[in-house]
Design an enzyme around this catalytic site. Structure first.
Site, PDB file in Angstrom:
ATOM      1  N   GLU A  29      13.869   9.164   3.268  1.00 25.16           N
ATOM      2  CA  GLU A  29      13.974  10.620   3.418  1.00 25.16           C
ATOM      3  C   GLU A  29      15.426  11.092   3.481  1.00 25.16           C
ATOM      4  OE1 GLU A  29      11.812  12.947   3.205  1.00 25.16           O
ATOM      5  OE2 GLU A  29      10.005  11.716   3.108  1.00 25.16           O
ATOM      6  N   GLU A  43       6.287 -12.151   9.110  1.00 29.08           N
ATOM      7  CA  GLU A  43       7.110 -11.843  10.276  1.00 29.08           C
ATOM      8  C   GLU A  43       7.446 -13.063  11.122  1.00 29.08           C
ATOM      9  OE1 GLU A  43       4.381 -10.497  13.856  1.00 29.08           O
ATOM     10  OE2 GLU A  43       4.030  -9.213  12.125  1.00 29.08           O
TER      11      GLU A  43
END
Length: 300
Positions: free
Chosen positions: A85, A116
């Site tokens: 953004e 992960e």
């Protein structure tokens, strides 16, 4: 590391939602809403630590460095969300704020199991983007114990990049690996261990704060207006014109003319109008004012 999961706040059971499986839709919604109201308060407790993260980020930007978010699963996605953004909102280079997710870009839309669990993968992903000592790395993990994030923070610290650990547990493992810890303790989730709920909302709020305040401090706002908005479509062009009109008070036609003469750069258009100067002169004035519109506009 496995054995201590049950001691984490993010994994503990919420006494208020024990019978949620028998509740009516509105009762579930009320309970979730009441729990969500605790989030902003938990974030408020961490403001001094969030401020430190902003200071690191600002320092990185001023040195030509970057802000790097890194995490796995929902945590990684939140970082990517905030990073993507920044270019449309603040006209930043896409490299300036980056989000890295364990398992690579495909992990954004489809979970990559096991991604992960490897600390070395966190290090490798930071090496891939040529992490430098001028950068700030924010490791995100609701549990605060994700090996991928631990590996990333350890590597970042080893090369003297600034490091921030963002979690939702007190004394999180990742906190020990960073220059600054942000521990937003929002309490047990309505659905036990589902950290895409309160924990993720808290982290989205914190990331909003870090990127937005850093950009404002870099001069990418005038008053509370987005004067560095990237004019890439009709909606954003209209927003840019409205910003110019609000600040300068000129007609719509004059705003269009100035924006086009300024190559769609809102800041340049504002300085051209307010100082009654050419595009080149406006660019020079902005440059001398380090990009801050307020400083570039001549005082009455």
């Amino acid at each position: 590391m496995q054995h201590n999961l049950k001691t984490l706040t993010t994994e503990s059971r919420n006494e208020r939602s024990m019978a949620i499986d028998t509740a009516q839709p509105l009762d579930i919604l009320k309970l979730m809403n009441e729990e969500d109201q605790k989030i902003a308060e938990a974030v408020a407790q961490e403001l001094p630590h969030i401020e430190m993260a902003v200071k690191y980020t600002l320092e990185s930007f001023k040195q030509g460095g970057r802000l790097i978010y890194i995490g796995a699963g929902t945590s990684g996605r939140l970082g990517v969300l905030d990073a993507v953004e920044c270019p449309p909102t603040f006209s930043t280079d896409p490299n300036m704020v980056q989000g890295i997710i364990a398992g690579g870009e495909q992990a954004f839309i489809k979970a990559v199991e096991g991604a992960e669990d490897k600390p070395e993968a966190g290090e490798a992903d930071l090496k891939k983007i040529n992490l430098s000592p001028q950068d700030t790395v924010i490791g995100i993990a609701a549990s605060g114990r994700t090996p991928y994030v631990i590996g990333a923070l350890q590597y970042a610290k080893s090369i003297q990049a600034k490091t921030v650990a963002l979690s939702c547990n007190r004394n999180a493992l990742i906190s020990k690996e960073a220059d600054q810890a942000i521990e937003v303790v929002v309490g047990p989730e309505v659905l036990t261990g589902s950290t895409r709920l309160k924990a993720a909302t808290a982290h989205k709020m914190v990331l909003n704060m870090i990127s937005t305040s850093s950009m404002i401090l870099l001069g990418k706002a005038y008053e509370n207006l987005m004067v560095d908005v990237h004019v890439s479509n009709e909606k954003l062009k209209e927003r840019a014109l409205n910003i110019i009109i609000k600040i300068t008070g000129v007609t719509y036609e004059k705003a269009v003319k100035a924006l086009e003469a300024a190559d769609l750069q809102v800041k340049t258009a504002i300085v051209m109008i307010q100082n009654d100067v050419t595009k080149d002169k406006a660019l020079q004035m902005l440059d001398e004012a380090d990009g801050y519109v307020r400083r570039a506009i001549k005082k009455e």
